[in-house]
Design an enzyme around this catalytic site. Structure first.
Site, PDB file in Angstrom:
ATOM      1  NE  ARG A   1      -5.128   2.880   9.027  1.00  0.00           N
ATOM      2  CZ  ARG A   1      -4.889   4.178   8.877  1.00  0.00           C
ATOM      3  NH1 ARG A   1      -3.712   4.681   9.208  1.00  0.00           N
ATOM      4  NH2 ARG A   1      -5.820   4.994   8.415  1.00  0.00           N
TER       5      ARG A   1
ATOM      6  CG  HIS B   1      -2.777   7.222  13.925  1.00  0.00           C
ATOM      7  ND1 HIS B   1      -3.510   6.097  13.678  1.00  0.00           N
ATOM      8  CD2 HIS B   1      -2.704   7.867  12.728  1.00  0.00           C
ATOM      9  CE1 HIS B   1      -3.862   6.049  12.401  1.00  0.00           C
ATOM     10  NE2 HIS B   1      -3.377   7.129  11.804  1.00  0.00           N
TER      11      HIS B   1
HETATM   12  P1  NAP Z   1      -2.454   4.418  -1.826  1.00  0.00           P
HETATM   13  O1  NAP Z   1      -2.191   5.576  -2.724  1.00  0.00           O
HETATM   14  O2  NAP Z   1      -3.710   3.649  -2.011  1.00  0.00           O
HETATM   15  O3  NAP Z   1      -1.199   3.447  -1.932  1.00  0.00           O
HETATM   16  C1  NAP Z   1      -1.193   2.179  -1.395  1.00  0.00           C
HETATM   17  C2  NAP Z   1       0.012   1.434  -1.930  1.00  0.00           C
HETATM   18  O4  NAP Z   1       0.039   0.128  -1.341  1.00  0.00           O
HETATM   19  C3  NAP Z   1      -0.037   1.230  -3.445  1.00  0.00           C
HETATM   20  O5  NAP Z   1       1.243   1.339  -3.989  1.00  0.00           O
HETATM   21  C4  NAP Z   1      -0.548  -0.206  -3.562  1.00  0.00           C
HETATM   22  O6  NAP Z   1      -0.155  -0.887  -4.751  1.00  0.00           O
HETATM   23  C5  NAP Z   1       0.136  -0.835  -2.382  1.00  0.00           C
HETATM   24  N1  NAP Z   1      -0.538  -2.087  -2.016  1.00  0.00           N
HETATM   25  C6  NAP Z   1      -1.823  -2.289  -1.650  1.00  0.00           C
HETATM   26  N2  NAP Z   1      -2.050  -3.584  -1.429  1.00  0.00           N
HETATM   27  C7  NAP Z   1      -0.892  -4.223  -1.677  1.00  0.00           C
HETATM   28  C8  NAP Z   1      -0.493  -5.575  -1.640  1.00  0.00           C
HETATM   29  N3  NAP Z   1      -1.354  -6.566  -1.301  1.00  0.00           N
HETATM   30  N4  NAP Z   1       0.775  -5.888  -1.961  1.00  0.00           N
HETATM   31  C9  NAP Z   1       1.643  -4.910  -2.320  1.00  0.00           C
HETATM   32  N5  NAP Z   1       1.341  -3.604  -2.377  1.00  0.00           N
HETATM   33  C10 NAP Z   1       0.076  -3.267  -2.053  1.00  0.00           C
HETATM   34  O7  NAP Z   1      -2.453   4.885  -0.294  1.00  0.00           O
HETATM   35  P2  NAP Z   1      -1.722   6.151   0.350  1.00  0.00           P
HETATM   36  O8  NAP Z   1      -2.542   7.376   0.201  1.00  0.00           O
HETATM   37  O9  NAP Z   1      -0.315   6.179  -0.138  1.00  0.00           O
HETATM   38  O10 NAP Z   1      -1.778   5.742   1.899  1.00  0.00           O
HETATM   39  C11 NAP Z   1      -1.174   4.549   2.359  1.00  0.00           C
HETATM   40  C12 NAP Z   1      -1.612   4.249   3.780  1.00  0.00           C
HETATM   41  O11 NAP Z   1      -1.024   5.166   4.688  1.00  0.00           O
HETATM   42  C13 NAP Z   1      -3.116   4.429   4.030  1.00  0.00           C
HETATM   43  O12 NAP Z   1      -3.864   3.307   3.580  1.00  0.00           O
HETATM   44  C14 NAP Z   1      -3.158   4.582   5.536  1.00  0.00           C
HETATM   45  O13 NAP Z   1      -3.290   3.293   6.113  1.00  0.00           O
HETATM   46  C15 NAP Z   1      -1.781   5.151   5.886  1.00  0.00           C
HETATM   47  N6  NAP Z   1      -1.867   6.525   6.429  1.00  0.00           N
HETATM   48  C16 NAP Z   1      -1.408   6.744   7.703  1.00  0.00           C
HETATM   49  C17 NAP Z   1      -1.442   8.025   8.238  1.00  0.00           C
HETATM   50  C18 NAP Z   1      -0.899   8.300   9.608  1.00  0.00           C
HETATM   51  O14 NAP Z   1      -1.048   9.404  10.140  1.00  0.00           O
HETATM   52  N7  NAP Z   1      -0.226   7.357  10.228  1.00  0.00           N
HETATM   53  C19 NAP Z   1      -1.950   9.092   7.479  1.00  0.00           C
HETATM   54  C20 NAP Z   1      -2.413   8.822   6.190  1.00  0.00           C
HETATM   55  C21 NAP Z   1      -2.367   7.531   5.669  1.00  0.00           C
HETATM   56  P3  NAP Z   1      -0.655  -0.377  -6.197  1.00  0.00           P
HETATM   57  O15 NAP Z   1       0.073   0.927  -6.430  1.00  0.00           O
HETATM   58  O16 NAP Z   1      -0.230  -1.441  -7.100  1.00  0.00           O
HETATM   59  O17 NAP Z   1      -2.143  -0.180  -6.086  1.00  0.00           O
END
Ligand code: NAP
Length: 310
Positions: free
Chosen positions: A225, A273
């Site tokens: 993001r 995006h």
């Molecule tokens: P997820 O499974 O919720 O993983 C998020 C990761 O970030 C987890 O490892 C979490 O730690 C870590 N995290 C959260 N807050 C943190 C902090 N304060 N300090 C350190 N680590 C932190 O999410 P996901 O499905 O992998 O997706 C990640 C992001 O990708 C989404 O939120 C979205 O913004 C982005 N995304 C972008 C696109 C695009 O097309 N560009 C598409 C899909 C998603 P823990 O494991 O300890 O909880």
């Protein structure tokens, strides 16, 4: 008695989603009335996207869950009218798309492909690139998408460090957490991939101090993001050459304004995006499974922690 499922995603996606959701609900054995037009007080489940028609959940008094089609939930997680459980999208299409985007852009920079795609001087002696084991990659965010990308890069031979909020142990990946872990994850990272959610804690994760920790010429990939990066700090680090390149898919303002310096910066690649989209063909199964689970008294999958914000 059928459950009433309101599709409140982007209206122009309805034609694609309707047959797939209908079929998935049937496969799950859920009798459902699926529609874009159900009186709010009669809706049992909302299939939601931020670019759909709902922003006020107050009238949806009997709704049991809001099922987001997006993985990132920053646009809804703080919505005070939402009192129902919220789930986010975790699906195979989204995972595959992100793995492909991240792997492609890591390999572009690792192999120095640009020098060969545009080579007006016909340079014949640029030298061969290092092999993957000599190119440390750090992934900030070791969740569903970050871990999938990390495993693919490890399979290609890259030494991968992953950073997350809670401590983890993933075979083949150097796992770090906490503030000290973040600094340590950056010291030798030649390529950094941001796959954190947007929360108050993750804003400006890559600020001037942390960019300075990276080795000279490091490359940033941000499919996470926009607010994860301090834009002014990144532009300064790109101008000085400390950061060799940034490939950015997400921005504080989208679409990225026409006059934004990222569009014209020679060390920046903008992708609009498109790193990974939710695919209706796989997302329909995830939605239907969650409705079946809820109806049979099982816990919902992929529930958002409203306090943590993801
Ligand atoms: P997820 O499974 O919720 O993983 C998020 C990761 O970030 C987890 O490892 C979490 O730690 C870590 N995290 C959260 N807050 C943190 C902090 N304060 N300090 C350190 N680590 C932190 O999410 P996901 O499905 O992998 O997706 C990640 C992001 O990708 C989404 O939120 C979205 O913004 C982005 N995304 C972008 C696109 C695009 O097309 N560009 C598409 C899909 C998603 P823990 O494991 O300890 O909880």
């Amino acid at each position: 008695m059928p459950v009433n499922v309101l599709f409140a995603g982007r209206p122009d996606r309805w034609a694609e989603y309707q047959p797939l959701l209908d079929a998935a609900l049937t496969r799950e054995g859920v009798a459902a009335n699926l529609s874009t037009d159900i009186p709010p007080a009669e809706v049992d489940y909302i299939v939601y996207a931020p670019n759909g028609p709902i922003s006020d959940f107050t009238p949806y008094t009997r709704t049991k869950a809001v099922l987001s089609l997006w993985a990132g939930v920053e646009k809804i997680v703080g919505n005070e009218s939402l009192t129902q459980p919220l789930t986010r999208m975790v699906d195979d299409g989204l995972r595959r798309g992100m793995v492909e985007w991240v792997t492609g852009h890591v390999l572009r920079h690792h192999l120095g492909m640009d020098a060969h795609i545009v080579n007006p001087d016909h340079d014949w002696n640029p030298g061969a690139p290092p092999l993957a084991p000599d190119r440390p990659v750090t992934i900030l965010g070791l969740g569903t998408l970050g871990t999938a990308c990390a495993k693919t890069l490890v399979a290609l031979g890259f030494p991968v460090t992953g950073w997350s909020r809670s401590a983890k142990d993933v075979p083949g990946i150097r796992c770090l957490s906490g503030d000290d872990g973040l600094d340590a994850s950056l010291h030798d990272a030649q390529i950094v991939v941001l796959l954190l959610p947007q929360t108050p804690e993750t804003e400006n994760t890559l600020n001037a101090r942390r960019l300075a920790l990276l080795p000279e010429g490091a490359v940033i990939l941000n499919p996470g993001r926009g607010p994860l990066i301090d834009d002014d700090a990144l532009l300064a680090a790109l101008d000085s050459g400390h950061i060799g390149h940034a490939t950015l898919d997400t921005f504080r303002v989208e679409p990225l304004p026409a006059d934004h310096p990222y569009w014209s910066h020679p060390r920046v690649t903008v992708t609009p995006h498109i790193a990974s989209d939710t695919r209706a063909s796989t997302a329909a199964d995830v939605i239907a499974e969650n409705i079946r689970r809820s109806e049979s008294g099982q816990p919902l999958l992929h529930v958002v922690d409203r306090d943590l914000g993801y």
